[in-house]
Design a protein around this motif. Structure first.
Motif, PDB file in Angstrom:
ATOM      1  N   ILE A 112      52.254  73.437  47.590  1.00  0.00           N
ATOM      2  CA  ILE A 112      51.308  73.270  46.597  1.00  0.00           C
ATOM      3  C   ILE A 112      50.108  72.322  46.889  1.00  0.00           C
ATOM      4  CG2 ILE A 112      50.933  72.862  43.930  1.00  0.00           C
ATOM      5  CD1 ILE A 112      54.323  73.265  43.741  1.00  0.00           C
ATOM      6  N   LEU A 113      48.971  72.915  47.167  1.00  0.00           N
ATOM      7  CA  LEU A 113      47.968  71.876  47.358  1.00  0.00           C
ATOM      8  C   LEU A 113      47.059  71.814  46.163  1.00  0.00           C
ATOM      9  CD1 LEU A 113      46.572  73.020  50.947  1.00  0.00           C
ATOM     10  CD2 LEU A 113      48.520  71.695  50.124  1.00  0.00           C
ATOM     11  N   VAL A 114      46.329  70.889  45.829  1.00  0.00           N
ATOM     12  CA  VAL A 114      45.144  70.837  44.949  1.00  0.00           C
ATOM     13  C   VAL A 114      43.912  69.739  45.410  1.00  0.00           C
ATOM     14  CG1 VAL A 114      46.780  70.701  43.006  1.00  0.00           C
ATOM     15  CG2 VAL A 114      46.080  68.191  43.960  1.00  0.00           C
ATOM     16  N   THR A 115      42.955  70.318  44.995  1.00  0.00           N
ATOM     17  CA  THR A 115      41.660  69.644  45.263  1.00  0.00           C
ATOM     18  C   THR A 115      41.514  68.444  44.341  1.00  0.00           C
ATOM     19  OG1 THR A 115      40.405  71.145  44.165  1.00  0.00           O
ATOM     20  CG2 THR A 115      40.498  71.642  46.361  1.00  0.00           C
ATOM     21  N   GLY A 116      40.750  67.529  44.482  1.00  0.00           N
ATOM     22  CA  GLY A 116      40.105  66.329  43.826  1.00  0.00           C
ATOM     23  C   GLY A 116      41.343  65.673  43.301  1.00  0.00           C
ATOM     24  N   SER A 117      41.289  64.887  41.953  1.00  0.00           N
ATOM     25  CA  SER A 117      42.197  64.349  41.326  1.00  0.00           C
ATOM     26  C   SER A 117      42.118  64.831  39.699  1.00  0.00           C
ATOM     27  CB  SER A 117      41.749  62.754  41.311  1.00  0.00           C
ATOM     28  OG  SER A 117      40.488  62.502  40.585  1.00  0.00           O
ATOM     29  N   LEU A 118      43.152  64.466  39.088  1.00  0.00           N
ATOM     30  CA  LEU A 118      43.752  64.960  37.849  1.00  0.00           C
ATOM     31  C   LEU A 118      43.922  64.122  36.817  1.00  0.00           C
ATOM     32  CD1 LEU A 118      46.365  67.759  39.402  1.00  0.00           C
ATOM     33  CD2 LEU A 118      43.891  68.307  38.873  1.00  0.00           C
ATOM     34  N   GLY A 119      43.528  64.640  35.611  1.00  0.00           N
ATOM     35  CA  GLY A 119      43.672  63.957  34.408  1.00  0.00           C
ATOM     36  C   GLY A 119      42.568  63.150  33.567  1.00  0.00           C
ATOM     37  N   GLY A 120      42.654  63.157  32.146  1.00  0.00           N
ATOM     38  CA  GLY A 120      41.430  62.452  31.610  1.00  0.00           C
ATOM     39  C   GLY A 120      40.138  63.064  31.690  1.00  0.00           C
ATOM     40  N   SER A 121      40.149  64.326  31.955  1.00  0.00           N
ATOM     41  CA  SER A 121      38.784  64.725  31.947  1.00  0.00           C
ATOM     42  C   SER A 121      37.925  64.769  30.805  1.00  0.00           C
ATOM     43  CB  SER A 121      38.748  66.406  32.452  1.00  0.00           C
ATOM     44  OG  SER A 121      39.410  67.173  31.430  1.00  0.00           O
ATOM     45  N   SER A 195      51.713  58.071  29.996  1.00  0.00           N
ATOM     46  CA  SER A 195      51.284  57.417  31.128  1.00  0.00           C
ATOM     47  C   SER A 195      50.046  58.150  31.763  1.00  0.00           C
ATOM     48  CB  SER A 195      52.642  57.645  32.002  1.00  0.00           C
ATOM     49  OG  SER A 195      52.613  58.805  32.220  1.00  0.00           O
ATOM     50  N   ALA A 196      49.543  57.670  32.744  1.00  0.00           N
ATOM     51  CA  ALA A 196      48.718  58.279  33.702  1.00  0.00           C
ATOM     52  C   ALA A 196      48.974  59.644  34.183  1.00  0.00           C
ATOM     53  CB  ALA A 196      47.885  57.213  34.506  1.00  0.00           C
ATOM     54  N   LEU A 197      50.283  59.308  34.735  1.00  0.00           N
ATOM     55  CA  LEU A 197      51.015  60.770  35.356  1.00  0.00           C
ATOM     56  C   LEU A 197      51.082  61.686  34.311  1.00  0.00           C
ATOM     57  CD1 LEU A 197      52.609  62.097  37.379  1.00  0.00           C
ATOM     58  CD2 LEU A 197      54.490  60.774  36.598  1.00  0.00           C
ATOM     59  N   HIS A 198      51.289  61.490  33.035  1.00  0.00           N
ATOM     60  CA  HIS A 198      51.460  62.532  32.136  1.00  0.00           C
ATOM     61  C   HIS A 198      50.286  63.118  31.799  1.00  0.00           C
ATOM     62  CE1 HIS A 198      53.244  64.368  28.466  1.00  0.00           C
ATOM     63  NE2 HIS A 198      51.975  64.213  27.960  1.00  0.00           N
ATOM     64  N   HIS A 199      49.107  62.447  31.884  1.00  0.00           N
ATOM     65  CA  HIS A 199      47.701  62.789  31.596  1.00  0.00           C
ATOM     66  C   HIS A 199      47.382  64.037  32.906  1.00  0.00           C
ATOM     67  CE1 HIS A 199      46.436  61.146  28.185  1.00  0.00           C
ATOM     68  NE2 HIS A 199      46.865  59.826  28.367  1.00  0.00           N
ATOM     69  N   ALA A 200      47.506  63.370  34.091  1.00  0.00           N
ATOM     70  CA  ALA A 200      47.519  64.310  35.201  1.00  0.00           C
ATOM     71  C   ALA A 200      48.145  65.626  35.177  1.00  0.00           C
ATOM     72  CB  ALA A 200      47.784  63.677  36.514  1.00  0.00           C
ATOM     73  N   LEU A 201      49.383  65.634  34.563  1.00  0.00           N
ATOM     74  CA  LEU A 201      50.492  66.624  34.472  1.00  0.00           C
ATOM     75  C   LEU A 201      49.802  67.674  33.370  1.00  0.00           C
ATOM     76  CD1 LEU A 201      53.752  65.138  35.290  1.00  0.00           C
ATOM     77  CD2 LEU A 201      52.617  67.154  36.560  1.00  0.00           C
ATOM     78  N   SER A 202      49.142  67.027  32.269  1.00  0.00           N
ATOM     79  CA  SER A 202      49.139  68.160  31.238  1.00  0.00           C
ATOM     80  C   SER A 202      47.685  67.909  30.731  1.00  0.00           C
ATOM     81  CB  SER A 202      50.033  67.436  30.024  1.00  0.00           C
ATOM     82  OG  SER A 202      49.785  66.248  29.615  1.00  0.00           O
ATOM     83  N   ASP A 203      46.804  67.232  30.983  1.00  0.00           N
ATOM     84  CA  ASP A 203      45.284  67.359  30.654  1.00  0.00           C
ATOM     85  C   ASP A 203      44.894  68.271  31.066  1.00  0.00           C
ATOM     86  OD1 ASP A 203      45.759  64.653  29.249  1.00  0.00           O
ATOM     87  OD2 ASP A 203      44.511  63.668  30.519  1.00  0.00           O
ATOM     88  N   GLY A 204      44.067  69.323  30.300  1.00  0.00           N
ATOM     89  CA  GLY A 204      43.359  70.262  30.496  1.00  0.00           C
ATOM     90  C   GLY A 204      42.249  70.171  31.268  1.00  0.00           C
ATOM     91  N   GLU A 205      41.370  71.245  31.943  1.00  0.00           N
ATOM     92  CA  GLU A 205      39.846  71.236  32.347  1.00  0.00           C
ATOM     93  C   GLU A 205      39.317  70.283  33.187  1.00  0.00           C
ATOM     94  OE1 GLU A 205      37.403  73.270  28.714  1.00  0.00           O
ATOM     95  OE2 GLU A 205      37.452  70.955  28.365  1.00  0.00           O
ATOM     96  N   ASP A 206      40.425  70.006  34.126  1.00  0.00           N
ATOM     97  CA  ASP A 206      39.855  69.317  35.462  1.00  0.00           C
ATOM     98  C   ASP A 206      39.213  70.264  36.432  1.00  0.00           C
ATOM     99  OD1 ASP A 206      41.626  66.782  35.209  1.00  0.00           O
ATOM    100  OD2 ASP A 206      43.241  68.182  35.504  1.00  0.00           O
TER     101      ASP A 206
END
Lengths: 266, 266
Positions: A112-121, A195-206
């Protein structure tokens, strides 16, 4: 389709940014399929009051993005009414010679690869993100990709879409997730204490790419880093069902498909 | 894009008819260009209250029409919000080997042909009209057509669009205009006393074809009547500017481009 009161509030954000986003979310859908943008049609329902000016400002946000992606705004439909602002954009693209990337090709063992960084958009990036069209096309051209999706509903949720479509499971390595500075900022401000991890896992619109890539191919991509934006491995797809997260200490727990649920308010 | 309160009022017309129309107006646009329907995308903004049922009923109107025209509903975007119902449909089509029909090819001397009959569509036909896709494709395949448009804003108005785009004028023969029974009915009911002819010239949403056809070719079409619906000659395009109407007694007067003005309420 972006609607006032749901996707944006007038007065809180400029119309140019709203216009840009209405096009950018569509470009992100093309990126998810590794398709080349060709043309867009734009349908607007404009409040009577200041309609022409509203339309002009929306297009001021759309046109530079259309130009950047060599996209013709080929037509559409402009209406006035007594209701709130509605913007409906359809973007047309064509596949490359390698065909379209879909959600359904992931195989057990794929990275599983992802671009950029995630969460808090929500702090602003959900308006100003860069659709990963060029990145997706470059990867599709040079490497073998099995499946792809753009991260619009949240990492865990979108990963679950790939798992469902492909008939596989997934394991995510918490410590490897590229957490956005915005996710940390939001975690500090968050009254619920997520947590920041929670936001990275569940926030939308990255609007980053999530890709399923064969192991050896993933190693090449990670070594070469062929994009202007970092690409990171965050886990692997599994034969069979279920999504799991592995903590830094090696402990393993189920990963719920948190994120934006279409057709709901959350 | 059809919007509640402007294009329809819930309660006055079934959702199935609204759904059908949202697709049919797009098919009429393809007919105007003699293009073959391929696919549609449907974006909805649904009021929260009963959203799923609203969507289901809209699709009940769309699906039979999509099937009739061999059109794939290929995707879209379904949203809920606190606002009124908005339906935005984009239809994709491909030109035939003879290329697309445009507004800009009319020449002085060309006959003006129309399909069906005109006026009074507000009595119901503006929902239940038959998009002239098959008719347009058949004519384009068998005859030389110079220009075409679908009559959505009103005969005089749409004729003026062709005149402007082609750089020609037009002369309409009042006695030849195929006036719809609805136009007569409306004229009887009309408190303003507008004639049936006036309705035929200025009412919108007939969704019939208006064509510019070389004289000799028009004669062949009129003799053969190759469509299931009548096709009628109502005048000719003129070298130079201006639109004129010729009464049954031969008297000639200017023809104003009456009809629906985009971006206005009327």
């Amino acid at each position: 389709m972006l609607t006032e009161g749901v996707d944006f509030r007038l007065g809180e954000v400029s119309l140019a940014r709203i216009g840009r986003k209405s096009l950018a979310v569509n470009l992100s859908d093309l990126a998810a399929m590794a398709a080349r943008p060709v043309a867009a049609v734009v349908a607007l329902a404009l409040p009577h009051d200041g309609a022409l000016d509203l339309a002009r400002q929306l297009y001021e946000g759309m046109l530079p993005l259309a130009e950047e992606f060599d996209l013709a705004i080929a037509g559409g439909d402009t209406n006035c009414w007594d209701g709130p602002l509605v913007i409906s954009v359809t973007v047309l693209g064509v596949p490359t010679d390698r065909g379209v990337l879909t959600r359904s090709g992931a195989q057990g063992g794929d990275a599983i690869l992802v671009t950029g960084s995630l969460g808090g958009s929500i702090l602003g990036r959900h308006f100003d993100f860069q659709p990963r069209v060029a990145e997706s096309l470059r990867l599709q051209e040079r490497f073998t990709l099995h499946a792809g999706i753009d991260c619009s509903d949240g990492l865990a949720k979108d990963l679950s879409h790939v798992c469902e479509a492909s008939g596989v499971g997934a394991e995510v390595w918490q410590a490897e997730i590229p957490i956005s500075p915005d996710a940390y900022l939001l975690a500090e401000q968050d009254p619920q204490g997520d947590s920041a991890l929670h936001h990275a896992l569940s926030d939308g619109e990255d609007f980053e790419l999530i890709l399923a890539v064969p192991e050896e191919e993933a190693k090449r991509i990670l070594m070469e880093q062929p994009l202007g934006v970092p690409i990171t491995r965050i886990g692997r797809f599994l034969a069979g069902d279920g999504m799991w997260q592995v903590a830094a200490d090696g402990s393993r727990s189920p990963l719920a498909a948190l994120g934006f649920e279409h057709g709901r308010d959350s």
